[in-house]
Design a protein around this motif. Structure first.
Motif, PDB file in Angstrom:
ATOM      1  N   THR A   1       5.552   2.653   2.687  1.00 12.47           N
ATOM      2  CA  THR A   1       4.812   3.493   1.757  1.00 12.47           C
ATOM      3  C   THR A   1       5.719   4.042   0.662  1.00 12.47           C
ATOM      4  OG1 THR A   1       5.205   5.517   3.002  1.00 12.47           O
ATOM      5  CG2 THR A   1       3.300   4.185   3.654  1.00 12.47           C
TER       6      THR A   1
ATOM      7  N   CYS B   1      -3.737   0.954  -3.022  1.00 10.40           N
ATOM      8  CA  CYS B   1      -3.315  -0.419  -2.806  1.00 10.40           C
ATOM      9  C   CYS B   1      -3.459  -1.215  -4.093  1.00 10.40           C
ATOM     10  CB  CYS B   1      -4.158  -1.092  -1.722  1.00 10.40           C
ATOM     11  SG  CYS B   1      -3.971  -0.297  -0.120  1.00 10.40           S
TER      12      CYS B   1
ATOM     13  N   GLN C   1       3.651  -5.098   7.701  1.00  6.35           N
ATOM     14  CA  GLN C   1       2.219  -4.941   7.466  1.00  6.35           C
ATOM     15  C   GLN C   1       1.405  -5.794   8.433  1.00  6.35           C
ATOM     16  OE1 GLN C   1       0.055  -3.335   5.217  1.00  6.35           O
ATOM     17  NE2 GLN C   1      -1.586  -4.367   6.307  1.00  6.35           N
ATOM     18  N   ASP C   2       1.770  -7.063   8.562  1.00  2.00           N
ATOM     19  CA  ASP C   2       0.948  -8.015   9.314  1.00  2.00           C
ATOM     20  C   ASP C   2       0.925  -7.728  10.801  1.00  2.00           C
ATOM     21  OD1 ASP C   2       0.537  -9.242   6.915  1.00  2.00           O
ATOM     22  OD2 ASP C   2       1.801 -10.984   7.318  1.00  2.00           O
TER      23      ASP C   2
ATOM     24  N   CYS D   1       0.854  -1.185   0.000  1.00  2.00           N
ATOM     25  CA  CYS D   1       0.000   0.000   0.000  1.00  2.00           C
ATOM     26  C   CYS D   1       0.882   1.224   0.000  1.00  2.00           C
ATOM     27  CB  CYS D   1      -0.896   0.011   1.238  1.00  2.00           C
ATOM     28  SG  CYS D   1      -2.074  -1.363   1.269  1.00  2.00           S
TER      29      CYS D   1
ATOM     30  N   GLN E   1       1.110  -3.212  11.347  1.00  2.00           N
ATOM     31  CA  GLN E   1       0.252  -2.389  10.503  1.00  2.00           C
ATOM     32  C   GLN E   1       1.028  -1.160  10.010  1.00  2.00           C
ATOM     33  OE1 GLN E   1      -1.263  -3.698  13.660  1.00  2.00           O
ATOM     34  NE2 GLN E   1      -1.421  -5.361  12.169  1.00  2.00           N
ATOM     35  N   ARG E   2       2.279  -1.417   9.609  1.00  2.00           N
ATOM     36  CA  ARG E   2       3.160  -0.355   9.130  1.00  2.00           C
ATOM     37  C   ARG E   2       3.716  -0.726   7.759  1.00  2.00           C
ATOM     38  NH1 ARG E   2       3.675   4.420  12.392  1.00  2.00           N
ATOM     39  NH2 ARG E   2       2.923   3.833  14.456  1.00  2.00           N
ATOM     40  N   PRO E   3       2.862  -0.845   6.750  1.00  2.00           N
ATOM     41  CA  PRO E   3       3.402  -1.160   5.429  1.00  2.00           C
ATOM     42  C   PRO E   3       4.326  -0.043   4.947  1.00  2.00           C
ATOM     43  CG  PRO E   3       1.140  -0.396   5.249  1.00  2.00           C
ATOM     44  CD  PRO E   3       1.405  -0.574   6.720  1.00  2.00           C
TER      45      PRO E   3
ATOM     46  N   SER F   1       9.057  -7.019   4.774  1.00  2.00           N
ATOM     47  CA  SER F   1       8.011  -6.088   4.361  1.00  2.00           C
ATOM     48  C   SER F   1       6.639  -6.574   4.789  1.00  2.00           C
ATOM     49  CB  SER F   1       8.047  -5.904   2.840  1.00  2.00           C
ATOM     50  OG  SER F   1       9.235  -5.285   2.420  1.00  2.00           O
ATOM     51  N   GLN F   2       6.390  -7.872   4.582  1.00  2.00           N
ATOM     52  CA  GLN F   2       5.089  -8.416   4.944  1.00  2.00           C
ATOM     53  C   GLN F   2       4.857  -8.376   6.446  1.00  2.00           C
ATOM     54  OE1 GLN F   2       2.845  -9.352   2.645  1.00  2.00           O
ATOM     55  NE2 GLN F   2       1.321  -9.698   4.239  1.00  2.00           N
TER      56      GLN F   2
ATOM     57  N   LEU G   1      -6.932  -7.703   4.304  1.00  2.00           N
ATOM     58  CA  LEU G   1      -5.891  -7.046   3.517  1.00  2.00           C
ATOM     59  C   LEU G   1      -6.358  -6.742   2.104  1.00  2.00           C
ATOM     60  CD1 LEU G   1      -2.651  -8.992   4.511  1.00  2.00           C
ATOM     61  CD2 LEU G   1      -3.372  -6.726   5.241  1.00  2.00           C
TER      62      LEU G   1
END
Length: 903
Positions: free
Chosen positions: A117, A28, A109-110, A23, A113-115, A105-106, A39
């Motif tokens: 950017t 996204c 996110q998982d 995202c 909750q900090r993908p 990276s995943q 997701l």
């Protein structure tokens, strides 16, 4: 200690991940395959798409590796030709690199909750281009990716950024480490006495600190008499212990709470501290024995699960296809044309503080590893490391999987494809004969064999011959004159002969001439040596070096090989504690010594570093008669002359650091400062004799009693103290990009802590506080983040000097009130108008009683103060007053109304 695995039960259960959702900038991508329902995009997103399949990422990763391999040093001692990348790095190993950064990276996110950017990737790409110290290499990397900013962002920037971010988030996450913390706390509650500490489930260790007479450092006798600390190191250790056992972590509060008393009286033997935490472990400490100049501590530590093993369990499904949005990136301009001669340039984002570590240069990266950090509470041994890439100005951590145990006083050698580390001190009073081979291309470790390995030891020497590593000497069960030759191809050891070998010793130096190893100097704790020997590995024989005209005996000196001579310099005499600024050039062809000039030579020192540039020896740093230094010199053997290195923007004074030569600059890193271990460094270019300060992505140094304001887009922190240092530095943090930018030092207020800061809408105003001499201040400054400029606040009609006061912003004025002037609390204040740079006195009519460390807010029409401490009554306060600007007389009146006051 048997390690208990940490369950990811605090998060959602990972599912089969076939694609990674990225995202960026609120847009996204669509991802095919099985992904968690929450997701998936809720609706169709109209955005241009670019798809990077896993195989494409692997091909781009290989292109990146080809660039690095071209710049990788193939030691001149090796007779075989440098192989191709395919011969040293398999397809599977390249795929693992891609898998690792996608997993990182995943996980961001998982679990957080900090993908990552697009803004973060762009900012990091811009930072790399702006701060690169090897622009020619960075251009090659960009070209390998077709100069496509999208590919640069995804394949070059993402791996470095993902690793840095996940390391920061993981270190203190109680959802991951909370179970271990609870277990440690339960054990401490059940075994809270010193007699039971050894029964706890953590790792038990002891250490003794000794205050050196006259502030002299005698670190090389640690294995005999404990860790000897200078006066500053001792004071820092005592303060940290007093804070730990008193339960007061705030430096200023602690100093006030025990004002007039000796801090060491606050440390009670036999009391087990509350559970403490750092990035690697939970731990508790107790004082076993205490005198005014000696402390014996026992510590039990519960190590946190390494990030790598946690990730392997938490994100066990490998992404195989990744769809990402085709958002527009701006191609960054690579600034500069290389290193500025005789200058220092900052390194970014270094590993944790340490000294006694090792460093090697691979041709494209500096690899540091191991070391200890011996200022309380950091006195255990690291088995961590990092690779610094000057072309991208980034650090990458070395793997912990199969890494050797933590240690210091070990050696490291670069073979052309691997770094071999061996030996060292792996605990207080214990040494090891284990080691490991680290491959930076695959980020993997292999252990070195212990079959026929030399006896365990530390402070030995090691050289690389082209096909073998030779280790010799050192200290352990005795002072060794033995050694071994290690062949990494066969993972085997062969003993070094002892016939005619030099006397056993440690802290000698060794160089490789191309056919012989020359060792010289060192100590056995009873004396220092001016003897040495030349070892021929082919004949397994020794020839003594002459003592005629040799330099005086010494230890902790340096030596370099020029191609025809060994140049030794510096060091100290263990008996007289004399620090030398003398040296000598040894010619093995004639077995003769020539004295080095002392004209313009640096001051005497030990534990410094030395590198050979091809025509000069550069020495830097080290410990002198009483303090560390940040000075150095360039020695030219051809003319027997010295030229001082610049101190402008040089790194902080230090000893026990590392230094490597890249081919055009010297990079120094880490070491022990006058008050703490360091994780900073610098790059020195001898061509123009100049330095650029190192930093940690501009993250300010650790501190307390600083201030912070929010501008609407950035947080600005400034000032504060990291005892015994006071700062006039700061930094602006942008949460959108997770980047820091240092505030200017030009015209900045003097260093201070306990001051105040307000945000006006365009400027930050700081005022008051106290400095390192415990003097209260009545000065301040206005900082404009748009221009990165400071301007001083007026001192005409200014309130009396103070600290621990409050400051509020009314919309047009800053009101300061209360505080402590060093002798008594205050109930006075002033109003500062930044438009006119003028002060007006605040009324005391009806003002609350004097106080400090209270709070104050501005309501829009009134300032409300509450609570605080009154030094005369020696009590905390629970009263309130309000004050506001009176339109009738322009002053500030105070009023109380049912525990509140109004104008």
């Amino acid at each position: 200690m048997k390690k208990k695995s940490t369950s990811p039960s605090g998060f959602f259960n990972p599912r089969v991940i076939i694609a990674l959702l990225v995202c960026m900038a609120g847009v996204c991508s669509f991802v095919t395959g099985t992904v968690p329902a929450f997701l998936r995009p809720k609706g169709q997103v109209n955005a241009s798409q670019r798809t990077l399949a896993f195989e494409e990422r692997v091909s781009y990763q290989k292109a990146i590796e080809e660039v690095y391999w071209r710049h990788r040093i193939w030691p001149k001692e090796r007779k075989d030709s440098k192989p191709s990348l395919d011969a040293v790095m398999s397809q599977a190993q390249i795929e693992k690199k891609v898998t690792d950064y996608l997993r990182n990276s995943q996980a961001l996110q998982d679990y957080w909750q900090r993908p990552i950017t697009a803004e973060q990737l762009q900012a990091e790409m811009d930072r790399m281009a702006k701060n690169t110290k090897q622009p020619e290499v960075l251009r090659e990397l960009f070209e390998a990716l077709g100069n496509d900013p999208f590919l640069i962002a995804e394949c070059l920037v993402r791996p470095a950024l993902a690793e840095r971010l996940i390391t920061n988030w993981y270190a203190y996450d109680q959802r991951i480490h909370g179970e271990l913390k609870q277990r440690a706390q339960t054990e401490l509650q059940a075994h809270s006495s010193i007699e039971h500490v050894k029964q706890l489930g953590g790792t038990y260790s002891e250490i003794e600190f000794v205050k050196s007479e006259g502030g002299k450092r005698e670190e090389h006798r640690r294995h005999e008499r404990g860790v000897r600390l200078t006066n500053q190191e001792w004071d820092k250790t005592v303060q940290k212990l007093a804070a730990m056992f008193s339960g007061i972590s705030h430096g200023s509060t602690l100093r006030r709470a025990v004002a007039g008393t000796d801090l060491i009286t606050q440390i009670k033997p036999g009391v087990v501290s509350p559970l403490q935490e750092d990035e690697d472990r939970f731990y508790a400490t107790t004082v076993v024995e205490k005198t005014n100049d000696r402390l014996k501590l026992a510590t039990v530590a519960w190590s946190k699960e390494p990030l790598e093993s946690w990730l392997a369990k938490a994100e066990n499904q490998v992404p195989v296809a990744i769809a990402v949005p085709g958002l527009g990136y701006t191609p960054p301009e690579i600034l500069g044309g290389g290193c500025t001669n005789d200058t220092w340039t900052a390194t970014a984002g270094p590993p944790d503080v340490r000294y006694g570590h090792t460093a090697v240069w691979t041709g494209s990266e500096m690899i540091i590893w191991g070391g200890d950090y011996g200022y309380y509470p950091y006195f255990y041994f690291r088995n961590t490391g990092a690779r610094y890439n000057p072309s991208t100005d980034t650090w990458a951590t070395t793997s912990n999987a199969n890494a050797p145990a933590g240690r210091a006083g070990h050696t490291a050698a670069w073979t052309g494809t691997e770094m071999i580390i061996w030996g060292g001190e792996d605990g207080f009073y214990t040494v090891t004969n284990t080691g490991g081979r680290y491959n930076p291309s695959t980020n993997s470790w292999m252990p070195t064999s212990v079959t026929n390995a030399p006896d365990p030891r530390s402070n030995h020497t090691a050289v690389w011959t082209g096909n073998e590593m030779i280790v010799w000497g050192g200290t352990g069960a005795t002072y060794f004159n033995t050694g071994g030759k290690y062949n990494p191809n066969t993972d085997s050891w062969t003993a070094v002969g002892t016939t005619n070998a030099p006397t056993g010793r440690y802290d000698a130096t060794a160089v490789w001439t191309g056919s012989e190893m020359i060792v010289w100097g060192g100590s056995n704790d009873n004396s220092v040596f001016n003897t040495g020997g030349r070892y021929n590995p082919v004949t397994n024989s020794w020839i003594a070096t002459t003592t005629s005209n040799a330099p005086a005996g010494r230890m902790a000196h340096t030596s370099v090989w020029t191609g025809t001579e060994m140049v030794v310099w510096g060091g100290r005499d263990i008996d007289t504690n004399q620090h030398f600024n003398t040296g000598g050039k040894y010619n093995p062809g004639t077995n003769s010594w020539t004295t080095t000039s002392t004209a313009n030579a640096p001051t005497g020192r030990d534990s410094h570093t030395a590198v050979w540039t091809g025509d000069q020896m550069i020495i830097w740093g080290g410990f002198g008669e009483s303090f560390n230094t940040n000075t150095g010199g360039r020695y030219t053997p051809g003319t027997n002359s010295w030229t001082a290195t610049s101190t402008t923007n040089a790194p902080d004074s230090r000893s026990g650091h590392s230094a490597i030569w890249t081919g055009n600059e010297m990079i120094v890193w880490g070491g022990g400062g006058d008050s703490a271990a360091l994780n900073s460094g610098g790059r020195y270019n001898p061509s123009n004799d100049s330095w650029t300060n190192t930093n940690t992505y501009d993250v300010p140094e650790a501190r307390d009693s600083h201030t912070a304001v929010w501008t609407g887009g950035e947080m600005i922190v400034w000032g504060g103290t990291g005892y015994p240092n006071y700062f006039n530095t700061g930094s602006r943090y942008d949460p959108a990009t997770s980047n820091w930018t240092a505030t200017s030092l030009t015209n900045a207020p003097s260093a201070r802590a306990g001051h105040t800061a307000v945000w006006t809408g365009s400027e930050m105003i700081v005022w008051g506080g106290h400095d390192e001499n415990s003097g209260e201040l009545d000065t301040g400054g206005r900082y404009n983040p748009s221009t990165n400029d400071w301007s001083a606040t007026s001192t005409i009609d200014v309130p009396t000097p103070r600290q621990w006061h409050t400051a509020t912003w009314t919309g047009s004025e800053m009101i300061v009130w209360g505080g402590w002037d060093g002798f008594d609390d205050l109930n006075t204040g002033g109003r500062y108008d930044p438009q006119t740079d003028t002060w007006a006195i605040a009324s005391t009519a009806g003002a609350p009683i004097p106080r400090d460390t209270h709070t104050a807010i501005w309501t829009g029409s009134e300032m409300i103060v509450w609570g605080g401490w009154n030094v005369d009554a020696q009590s905390y306060l629970n009263t309130e007053r309000t004050g506001g600007k009176s339109e009738s007389h322009g002053g500030v009146d105070w009023q109380r109304n049912d525990r509140m006051g109004r104008i």
